[in-house]
Scaffold this active site. Structure first.
Site, short mmCIF file in Angstrom:
data_model
loop_
_atom_site.label_atom_id
_atom_site.label_comp_id
_atom_site.label_asym_id
_atom_site.label_seq_id
_atom_site.Cartn_x
_atom_site.Cartn_y
_atom_site.Cartn_z
N GLU A 1 -9.68 16.31 -2.70
CA GLU A 1 -11.00 16.30 -3.35
C GLU A 1 -12.01 17.19 -2.64
O GLU A 1 -12.67 16.77 -1.69
CB GLU A 1 -11.53 14.85 -3.41
CG GLU A 1 -12.91 14.77 -4.06
CD GLU A 1 -13.48 13.34 -4.16
OE1 GLU A 1 -12.79 12.39 -3.76
OE2 GLU A 1 -14.61 13.21 -4.63
N LYS B 1 -8.74 16.70 -7.22
CA LYS B 1 -9.93 16.00 -7.73
C LYS B 1 -11.16 16.86 -7.50
O LYS B 1 -11.81 16.78 -6.46
CB LYS B 1 -10.06 14.64 -7.03
CG LYS B 1 -11.31 13.85 -7.42
CD LYS B 1 -11.22 12.39 -6.99
CE LYS B 1 -12.53 11.68 -7.23
NZ LYS B 1 -12.42 10.23 -7.06
P1 13P Z 1 -18.01 9.62 -8.45
O1 13P Z 1 -17.19 9.67 -9.71
O2 13P Z 1 -19.07 8.55 -8.47
O3 13P Z 1 -18.51 10.97 -8.04
O4 13P Z 1 -17.04 9.14 -7.31
C1 13P Z 1 -15.77 9.67 -7.25
C2 13P Z 1 -15.35 9.67 -5.87
O5 13P Z 1 -14.32 9.12 -5.56
C3 13P Z 1 -16.17 10.37 -4.87
O6 13P Z 1 -15.44 10.57 -3.72
#
Ligand code: 13P
Length: 340
Positions: free
Chosen positions: A177, A219
């Site tokens: 991510e 992600k």
């Molecule tokens: P949000 O969808 O609230 O951005 O959170 C996703 C997430 O896992 C952030 O690390």
């Protein structure tokens, strides 16, 4: 090394019609969300809230995996059943946030490096013992005056790849991510540029460090104007620009892309996914791994009170169902009206 088939797990996470519930807020973050609604944060209130989410009836119809925090993966139902067992029984894969947060990056004012590599091999083994099948690590890239720096992108990409390699060695599917924040007044064009730079750096490091692309999920943020931008972007523009960026940077071997919501409203996050799903076949599955966009209405309905559990669970189910529909571009405003 465990025998789990990481390719199969990655594919299960991005299975059609489903997405990932990010419920991995740290104690500090969930306490902030609770405080905004006047809910006291204790180990028990946090357990009770995760109990509401994870036991929502029929959740597995729309949710393939749930990301937990270290405290939560060690908690369970009042009868003692650990949450990972609850999830496995309902057909949802348990995941675990393994980074230890974004800390100030030396020599780069205003920027952060995500920490958590020390001892990670051992923690991965422990989490697998607790039932985890996948993991998450979030890197944060901020757009601003002269930001991001090359240092910020390079160090975070390097750490993401080290994390991903350790996960695959140990037997967890890594969710990679790199989040380019929506904070700021930047244009969608600037977000496109920075997201592209970030993804190129991340996939360069993943290749250098031997990470198997078939055994991971990406992600990313959507490509979108900053919250404070004078020109806000339309749904079609966000969808098209995001896909253009991803098509240029994400190898086809990656099984799926699970977007974060990043501060978008729940409805808008769903609309954006819905629009992208309708833009023709893509090399990878496009899905959601939303935190706030799945949970906010549910948390607001719960308010920390047992009497509201049913309302909170149906609010979560509703968002999960809408996002499930967005996977096949069949979400509509009528779905919101029906639930209201
Ligand atoms: P949000 O969808 O609230 O951005 O959170 C996703 C997430 O896992 C952030 O690390």
């Amino acid at each position: 090394m465990t025998d789990y088939d990481l390719t199969a797990t990655a594919q299960a996470l991005v299975a059609p019609g489903k997405g990932i519930l990010a419920a991995d807020e740290s104690v500090a973050t969930i306490s902030k969300r609770f405080a905004a609604l006047g809910i006291t944060s204790t180990a028990e209130s946090r357990r009770a809230y995760r109990d509401v989410l994870l036991t929502a009836p029929d959740l597995a119809s729309y949710i393939s995996g749930a990301i937990l925090y270290d405290e939560t993966i060690r908690q369970g139902l009042p009868d003692g059943t650990p949450f990972p067992d609850v999830l496995h029984k309902s057909g949802i894969l348990p995941g675990i946030k393994v980074d230890t947060g974004a800390k100030a990056l030396a020599g780069a004012p205003g920027e952060t490096i995500t920490e958590g590599l020390d001892g990670l091999r051992e923690r991965i083994a422990e989490y697998i013992g607790l039932g985890a099948r996948f993991a998450k690590w979030r890197a944060v890239i901020r757009i601003g005056d002269g930001l991001p720096s090359r240092t910020c992108i390079a160090t975070n990409a390097h750490a993401l790849a080290r994390y991903a390699a350790l996960c695959q060695e140990g037997g967890l599917v890594p969710i990679v991510e790199p989040e380019v924040l929506m904070d700021g007044a930047h244009t969608i064009e600037r977000c496109f540029e920075v997201t592209g730079q970030t993804l190129r750096a991340v996939f360069g490091e993943l290749a250098d460090q031997g990470v198997v692309l078939e055994e991971m999920v990406l992600k990313p943020n959507m490509v979108i104007a900053g919250k404070g931008a004078s020109r806000q972007t339309g749904v079609e523009e966000v969808a098209e620009t995001t896909l253009r960026c991803l098509l240029r940077t994400v190898p086809a071997a990656v099984p799926g892309i699970a977007f974060l919501s990043g501060g978008q409203s729940p409805e808008l996050a769903t609309e954006h996914l819905n629009a992208m799903s309708g833009m023709g076949p893509m090399p990878w599955a496009l899905t959601f791994s939303y935190g706030r966009a799945l949970q906010d209405p549910s948390l607001a309905a719960w308010k920390g009170e047992a009497a509201n559990v049913e309302a909170a669970q149906s609010a979560l189910l509703h968002r999960a169902r809408c996002n499930g529909a967005a996977r096949s571009s069949t979400y509509s405003a009528a779905m919101e009206a029906e639930a209201a």
